[in-house]
Design a protein around this motif. Structure first.
Motif, mmCIF file in Angstrom:
data_model
loop_
_atom_site.group_PDB
_atom_site.id
_atom_site.type_symbol
_atom_site.label_atom_id
_atom_site.label_comp_id
_atom_site.label_asym_id
_atom_site.label_seq_id
_atom_site.Cartn_x
_atom_site.Cartn_y
_atom_site.Cartn_z
ATOM 1 N N VAL A 67 0.849 -1.182 0.000
ATOM 2 C CA VAL A 67 0.000 0.000 0.000
ATOM 3 C C VAL A 67 0.888 1.236 0.000
ATOM 4 O O VAL A 67 1.799 1.362 0.818
ATOM 5 C CB VAL A 67 -0.924 0.034 1.237
ATOM 6 C CG1 VAL A 67 -1.818 1.259 1.219
ATOM 7 C CG2 VAL A 67 -1.753 -1.246 1.327
ATOM 8 N N THR A 68 0.631 2.151 -0.942
ATOM 9 C CA THR A 68 1.314 3.437 -0.952
ATOM 10 C C THR A 68 0.601 4.351 0.030
ATOM 11 O O THR A 68 -0.617 4.486 -0.012
ATOM 12 C CB THR A 68 1.296 4.062 -2.367
ATOM 13 O OG1 THR A 68 2.003 3.197 -3.261
ATOM 14 C CG2 THR A 68 1.925 5.442 -2.375
ATOM 15 N N LEU A 69 1.384 4.972 0.922
ATOM 16 C CA LEU A 69 0.834 5.884 1.928
ATOM 17 C C LEU A 69 1.207 7.312 1.553
ATOM 18 O O LEU A 69 2.366 7.594 1.232
ATOM 19 C CB LEU A 69 1.391 5.542 3.308
ATOM 20 C CG LEU A 69 1.158 4.108 3.782
ATOM 21 C CD1 LEU A 69 1.913 3.857 5.076
ATOM 22 C CD2 LEU A 69 -0.322 3.837 3.946
ATOM 23 N N GLU A 70 0.225 8.209 1.606
ATOM 24 C CA GLU A 70 0.441 9.591 1.192
ATOM 25 C C GLU A 70 1.036 10.476 2.285
ATOM 26 O O GLU A 70 1.415 11.614 2.021
ATOM 27 C CB GLU A 70 -0.872 10.193 0.703
ATOM 28 C CG GLU A 70 -1.429 9.456 -0.490
ATOM 29 C CD GLU A 70 -2.801 9.922 -0.880
ATOM 30 O OE1 GLU A 70 -2.964 10.305 -2.054
ATOM 31 O OE2 GLU A 70 -3.697 9.912 -0.017
ATOM 32 N N THR A 71 1.107 9.962 3.512
ATOM 33 C CA THR A 71 1.689 10.714 4.622
ATOM 34 C C THR A 71 2.647 9.809 5.381
ATOM 35 O O THR A 71 2.551 8.581 5.316
ATOM 36 C CB THR A 71 0.605 11.228 5.595
ATOM 37 O OG1 THR A 71 -0.124 10.102 6.110
ATOM 38 C CG2 THR A 71 -0.347 12.196 4.920
ATOM 39 N N ASP A 72 3.553 10.420 6.124
ATOM 40 C CA ASP A 72 4.503 9.671 6.937
ATOM 41 C C ASP A 72 3.752 9.031 8.103
ATOM 42 O O ASP A 72 3.182 9.732 8.937
ATOM 43 C CB ASP A 72 5.582 10.617 7.454
ATOM 44 C CG ASP A 72 6.675 9.904 8.237
ATOM 45 O OD1 ASP A 72 6.523 8.711 8.559
ATOM 46 O OD2 ASP A 72 7.689 10.566 8.525
ATOM 47 N N PRO A 73 3.732 7.692 8.191
ATOM 48 C CA PRO A 73 2.985 7.030 9.258
ATOM 49 C C PRO A 73 3.710 7.044 10.601
ATOM 50 O O PRO A 73 3.120 6.677 11.615
ATOM 51 C CB PRO A 73 2.832 5.604 8.745
ATOM 52 C CG PRO A 73 4.028 5.410 7.874
ATOM 53 C CD PRO A 73 4.307 6.747 7.249
ATOM 54 N N LEU A 85 -6.345 1.125 7.496
ATOM 55 C CA LEU A 85 -5.954 2.121 6.504
ATOM 56 C C LEU A 85 -6.891 3.320 6.595
ATOM 57 O O LEU A 85 -8.101 3.157 6.735
ATOM 58 C CB LEU A 85 -6.003 1.527 5.099
ATOM 59 C CG LEU A 85 -4.987 0.425 4.820
ATOM 60 C CD1 LEU A 85 -5.266 -0.224 3.466
ATOM 61 C CD2 LEU A 85 -3.574 0.979 4.868
ATOM 62 N N ILE A 86 -6.332 4.504 6.494
ATOM 63 C CA ILE A 86 -7.119 5.730 6.501
ATOM 64 C C ILE A 86 -7.392 6.111 5.053
ATOM 65 O O ILE A 86 -6.464 6.288 4.266
ATOM 66 C CB ILE A 86 -6.369 6.869 7.215
ATOM 67 C CG1 ILE A 86 -6.059 6.462 8.658
ATOM 68 C CG2 ILE A 86 -7.166 8.163 7.163
ATOM 69 C CD1 ILE A 86 -5.090 7.387 9.367
ATOM 70 N N ASN A 87 -8.659 6.204 4.693
ATOM 71 C CA ASN A 87 -9.093 6.564 3.346
ATOM 72 C C ASN A 87 -8.463 5.664 2.273
ATOM 73 O O ASN A 87 -7.802 6.153 1.357
ATOM 74 C CB ASN A 87 -8.789 8.040 3.074
ATOM 75 C CG ASN A 87 -9.479 8.555 1.829
ATOM 76 O OD1 ASN A 87 -10.460 7.982 1.367
ATOM 77 N ND2 ASN A 87 -8.953 9.629 1.279
ATOM 78 N N MET A 111 -4.413 7.318 2.696
ATOM 79 C CA MET A 111 -3.906 8.557 3.269
ATOM 80 C C MET A 111 -2.856 8.245 4.337
ATOM 81 O O MET A 111 -1.861 8.937 4.454
ATOM 82 C CB MET A 111 -5.061 9.356 3.887
ATOM 83 C CG MET A 111 -4.642 10.699 4.431
ATOM 84 S SD MET A 111 -4.013 11.825 3.184
ATOM 85 C CE MET A 111 -5.502 12.140 2.265
ATOM 86 N N GLY A 112 -3.081 7.184 5.121
ATOM 87 C CA GLY A 112 -2.139 6.826 6.167
ATOM 88 C C GLY A 112 -2.554 5.560 6.880
ATOM 89 O O GLY A 112 -3.444 4.842 6.432
ATOM 90 N N LEU A 113 -1.883 5.294 8.001
ATOM 91 C CA LEU A 113 -2.148 4.122 8.836
ATOM 92 C C LEU A 113 -2.621 4.557 10.211
ATOM 93 O O LEU A 113 -2.263 5.631 10.688
ATOM 94 C CB LEU A 113 -0.856 3.325 9.059
ATOM 95 C CG LEU A 113 -0.342 2.422 7.971
ATOM 96 C CD1 LEU A 113 0.957 1.753 8.435
ATOM 97 C CD2 LEU A 113 -1.347 1.380 7.582
ATOM 98 N N ALA A 114 -3.397 3.698 10.846
ATOM 99 C CA ALA A 114 -3.826 3.904 12.227
ATOM 100 C C ALA A 114 -3.810 2.544 12.909
ATOM 101 O O ALA A 114 -3.947 1.514 12.239
ATOM 102 C CB ALA A 114 -5.235 4.495 12.273
ATOM 103 N N PRO A 115 -3.641 2.513 14.233
ATOM 104 C CA PRO A 115 -3.762 1.230 14.928
ATOM 105 C C PRO A 115 -5.148 0.640 14.665
ATOM 106 O O PRO A 115 -6.125 1.377 14.512
ATOM 107 C CB PRO A 115 -3.596 1.604 16.401
ATOM 108 C CG PRO A 115 -2.838 2.894 16.384
ATOM 109 C CD PRO A 115 -3.293 3.603 15.137
#
Length: 126
Positions: A67-73, A85-87, A111-115
């Motif tokens: 997965v490509t993430l658009e922000t630094d996780p 996954l966020i968005n 957009m990013g990752l979350a727990p």
């Protein structure tokens, strides 16, 4: 069509390779960091996605996805961490090679990752 929203709530996502800056070959044997059109560094994470099963159901086979993430996780997502996954979105692609073969598939972007269990609502929702 690009950036098609995808719902992954029924999947368990486990980190296989922690997030790192996304790199690509520069054509001269070196590597360069991938950035978006605004110059923001993109990141990549490898996840194992497995469908959640109900009690008494047989577990299905999972799949490893990048997965490509658009922000630094950040550094809070080590190997084996459960994440959300966020968005999340998918994009279809096709690459035609000079020998006439075509390679096609889908790529994942978020957009990013979350727990796991704490991903915020997608943009525009509450």
């Amino acid at each position: 069509m690009r950036d098609i929203p995808v719902l992954l709530d029924s999947y368990k996502l486990t980190v296989v390779e922690p997030p790192a800056p996304k790199m690509r070959d520069d054509g001269n044997g070196g590597l360069v960091m991938v950035t978006n059109r605004d110059g923001v560094t993109q990141f990549v994470v490898s996840l194992f996605a497995k469908l959640r099963t109900q009690p008494g159901q047989r577990s299905q086979k999972g799949e490893e996805i990048k997965v490509t993430l658009e922000t630094d996780p950040g550094q809070d997502f080590p190997e084996d961490a459960r994440v959300a996954l966020i968005n999340p979105r998918i994009n279809a692609y096709q690459i035609d090679s000079p020998d006439g073969r075509s390679i096609s598939g889908i790529s994942f972007k978020a957009m990013g990752l979350a727990p796991a269990g704490s991903a915020p609502a997608p943009r525009g929702e509450k």
